[in-house]
Design an enzyme around this catalytic site. Structure first.
Site, mmCIF file in Angstrom:
data_model
loop_
_atom_site.group_PDB
_atom_site.id
_atom_site.type_symbol
_atom_site.label_atom_id
_atom_site.label_comp_id
_atom_site.label_asym_id
_atom_site.label_seq_id
_atom_site.Cartn_x
_atom_site.Cartn_y
_atom_site.Cartn_z
ATOM 1 N N CYS A 47 0.671 -1.292 0.074
ATOM 2 C CA CYS A 47 -0.108 -0.197 -0.021
ATOM 3 C C CYS A 47 0.794 1.135 -0.245
ATOM 4 O O CYS A 47 0.421 2.305 -0.558
ATOM 5 C CB CYS A 47 -0.856 0.145 1.266
ATOM 6 S SG CYS A 47 -2.062 -1.454 1.229
ATOM 7 N N SER A 48 2.169 1.273 0.521
ATOM 8 C CA SER A 48 2.878 2.449 0.765
ATOM 9 C C SER A 48 3.723 2.593 -0.525
ATOM 10 O O SER A 48 4.272 3.697 -0.767
ATOM 11 C CB SER A 48 3.986 1.976 2.012
ATOM 12 O OG SER A 48 3.315 2.132 3.299
#
Length: 158
Positions: A47-48
């Protein structure tokens, strides 16, 4: 469950836009294409990378008559902290803490209490035009360039 060709389920969620509180409804995007990014957790490795990629290409997405929102089960407080950690996310990060919206879109992983990773594109008429659900992340994480290609196809259809 929401599938390609069906009307997108209506929703309203609270969250954050950068460091500010926001509330977003599907109806806010009437007449525009909407890219809905479902993702499991703030501060997680994939997600990052994925959310900053959408943030970086946001102007290209907007040039295709589309907006972006991202939804997961984290709180608005976590979204604010994560947005600041990422240097500021320029689209809404929305909190679906009870997974109600994720369930409507078929994106809830109820057995573990998080949202699955995937991308849904809702067309300007409110119908689901594209749906990608990951079954083996990060091996099949949808890249932003693939989303741009899907938006091109959608815009040609109009």
């Amino acid at each position: 469950m929401a599938n390609v060709g069906s009307p997108a389920p209506d929703f309203t969620l609270k969250g954050t836009l950068g460091s500010k509180d926001t509330e977003v409804s599907l109806s806010d995007f009437k007449g525009k294409n909407l890219v809905v990014v479902f993702y499991p957790l703030d501060f997680s490795p994939v997600c990052s990378v994925q959310i900053p990629d959408f943030n970086e290409k946001l102007n290209e997405i907007r040039a295709k008559n589309a907006e972006v929102i991202a939804i997961n089960r984290d709180s608005a407080y976590a979204h604010k902290a994560w947005s600041e950690h990422l240097g500021g996310v320029k689209f809404p990060l929305l909190s679906d803490m009870n997974l109600e919206v994720s369930k409507k879109f078929g994106m809830a992983l109820e057995q573990v209490g998080i949202t699955n990773r995937g991308v849904i594109i809702i067309d300007r008429n409110g119908e689901i035009a594209f749906k990608h659900v990951e079954n083996k992340p990060p091996d099949n994480t949808l890249a932003v360039n693939q989303v741009l290609n899907e938006l091109d196809k959608l815009n040609k259809a109009y």
